[in-house]
Design an enzyme around this catalytic site. Structure first.
Site, short mmCIF file in Angstrom:
data_model
loop_
_atom_site.label_atom_id
_atom_site.label_comp_id
_atom_site.label_asym_id
_atom_site.label_seq_id
_atom_site.Cartn_x
_atom_site.Cartn_y
_atom_site.Cartn_z
N LYS A 46 23.56 -3.74 8.31
CA LYS A 46 22.81 -3.29 7.36
C LYS A 46 23.53 -3.92 6.16
CE LYS A 46 19.25 -1.54 9.28
NZ LYS A 46 18.01 -1.95 8.74
N1 PMP Z 1 20.63 -0.29 15.17
C1 PMP Z 1 21.27 0.41 14.26
C2 PMP Z 1 22.23 1.12 14.47
C3 PMP Z 1 20.45 0.43 13.00
O1 PMP Z 1 20.97 1.19 11.96
C4 PMP Z 1 19.61 -0.35 12.75
C5 PMP Z 1 18.78 -0.04 11.39
N2 PMP Z 1 17.87 0.89 11.33
C6 PMP Z 1 19.12 -1.22 13.61
C7 PMP Z 1 19.68 -1.32 15.05
C8 PMP Z 1 17.70 -1.86 13.53
O2 PMP Z 1 17.74 -2.90 12.53
P1 PMP Z 1 16.37 -3.28 11.67
O3 PMP Z 1 16.24 -2.39 10.85
O4 PMP Z 1 16.80 -4.72 11.26
O5 PMP Z 1 15.17 -3.41 12.55
#
Ligand code: PMP
Length: 459
Positions: A46
């Site tokens: 992120k």
């Molecule tokens: N894994 C974790 C630990 C996350 O914090 C996130 C983000 N919410 C994701 C996966 C998924 O990523 P995205 O928001 O890009 O779908």
């Protein structure tokens, strides 16, 4: 070196994360590679979107110097944003649902963000829902920008521009499938867009926690009612607004138990300490690999690192409390003991220990009372209220446990009834479980509640 220079330097270390092949797990006829996003400075994938979304808002004037960034987040976007905000001089307000790990909340606060923890169990639109709260707070705060990762088109774009080409280069342009999870869908949408262009044959595989509605949407096109799950950051109870679910070719559902045990196995087998969503993604990637009949090259995304989950999935006691690690089943009151008395972890104190030692042991094991043991015999019990009473009454932390402990003990035998246990609690005691030969451990109200919960889940 000026602060501004070193600030810019740290942010340039976002991205360009390593790719490693997993060689010690059963990948069927396939080769499985993992993209290690926990090596970003804030510890997750992120960081990429945090920087990208903030810089896009700066460019088009939505965010001005001295402004406030507001975000609803499962934690990692918040940490990335708090880092970017602190380095660039913005104020940061994060709204995080209460199922997220304490480490993420602490990390955000350590970066100087104001962190508001709200309820996990309320739907979008409810005033206490994390996204609704973020919108309300941003509207009420002058100079505030709600980043709104779930609706922010810069989120998938960052992955299309950075994560995807990195993966393509690291794999020498030879990939058959990518396995990842969906929270906002930024990652999978950005990757999917890029790979549709450069490798139309490539399959995008969704790893989805049981309870999320996304996998069944991929399979049937229908929106179903979502349940609850423990894995953090992936799985949704509505379709992601910035996501393009048409880019997803397959979906594999993994339950919490398999997710968490897979993450723990990944650490032991490969030395990669991922978070809970890593467990879901690797479990799905292994299933996908094992289903193949031809050798394929598969990439799995590791979104964050496991250090944020030390108090949960990497803590055996937490895993036992949740029912994810099976203990020997005796069919009697011993099954309720959360921390069975054993030599590897002595959670008792001798009567000549000081109150400071007793308090330290309680904090370390995250418990509020300790049996006092002398020559293998339980001679008393000391709890927080005994400590408080002594210290407030003029005693000090160097006093001995023997002078403060309760000697009035309620001992039950393993085959006593639940009614007897309840009667013990009603008298205000915890129950020490012992038989003629040995002391087994103690049972508190919390232990009884956890045991009842495990039983209901198993039923
Ligand atoms: N894994 C974790 C630990 C996350 O914090 C996130 C983000 N919410 C994701 C996966 C998924 O990523 P995205 O928001 O890009 O779908």
């Amino acid at each position: 070196m000026s602060t501004a220079n070193s600030t810019a330097k740290m942010l340039t270390h976002i991205g360009n994360t390593p790719m490693v092949e997993l060689r010690h797990l059963d990948t069927g006829p396939c080769r499985l590679f993992a993209k290690l996003e926990q090596t970003n400075p804030g510890g997750s994938i992120k960081d990429r979107i945090a920087l990208g979304m903030v810089e896009a808002a700066e460019r088009d004037g939505r965010l001005k110097p001295g402004g406030t960034i507001v975000e609803a987040t499962s934690g990692n976007t918040g940490i990335g944003l708090a880092m970017v905000a602190s380095l660039k001089g913005y104020k940061m307000i994060l709204i995080i649902p209460d199922k997220m790990s304490e480490e993420k909340i602490q990390h955000g606060r350590a970066l100087g963000a104001e962190v508001i923890v709200t309820r996990t169990d309320v739907p979008p639109g409810h005033p206490l829902n994390y996204q609704t709260m973020a919108k309300d707070i941003a509207e009420r705060t002058p100079g505030a920008l709600y980043i709104h990762q779930h609706h922010n088109h810069d989120n998938p774009t960052v992955h299309e521009m950075t994560t995807a080409p990195e993966i393509w280069d690291q794999m020498d342009g030879d990939i058959d499938s990518v396995v990842g999870g969906i929270g906002t869908a930024g990652t999978m949408t950005g990757l999917g867009r890029y790979f549709r262009k450069v490798a139309p044959h490539l399959k995008m595989v969704l790893a989805d926690p049981a309870g999320s509605l996304l996998a069944s949407y991929v399979h049937t096109g229908q929106i179903t009612e979502a349940g609850a799950w423990i894995v953090e950051g992936i799985g949704e109870d509505e379709l992601p607004a910035v996501g393009d679910m048409n880019l997803i070719d397959e979906a594999i559902v993994i339950d919490d138990r398999e997710s968490l045990t897979t993450a723990r196995n990944l650490l032991k087998a490969e030395g990669i300490m991922g978070g809970s969503s890593t467990g879901t993604i690797i479990a799905a990637a292994l299933k996908w690999c094992q289903l193949q009949t031809e050798p394929k090259r598969v990439v799995a995304i590791i979104p964050d690192g496991g250090d944020k989950y030390l108090s949960k999935m990497y803590n055996d006691h937490w895993m036992i409390d949740q029912g994810f690690i099976d203990q020997k089943n005796y069919g009697d009151l011993r099954d309720l003991i959360a921390r069975r008395h054993d030599e590897r972890e002595d959670i008792t104190v001798p009567p000549d220990a000081t109150l400071a030692i007793a308090l330290g042991k309680m904090r370390l094991a995250n418990i509020s009372q300790l049996p006092v043991v002398e020559m293998d015999e339980v001679v008393g019990l000391i709890d927080e209220s005994d400590l408080l009473h002594t210290v407030l009454g003029g005693g000090n932390f160097a006093a001995h446990v023997a002078d403060t402990m309760t000697r009035c003990l309620e001992t039950l035998s393993p085959d006593d009834s639940l009614d007897m246990l309840k009667a013990t609690f009603d008298k205000g005691f915890v129950a020490l479980i012992r038989d003629n030969d040995q002391y087994w451990g103690l049972v508190t109200r919390t232990d009884l509640l956890n045991w009842l919960r495990r039983k209901r889940l198993a039923a």
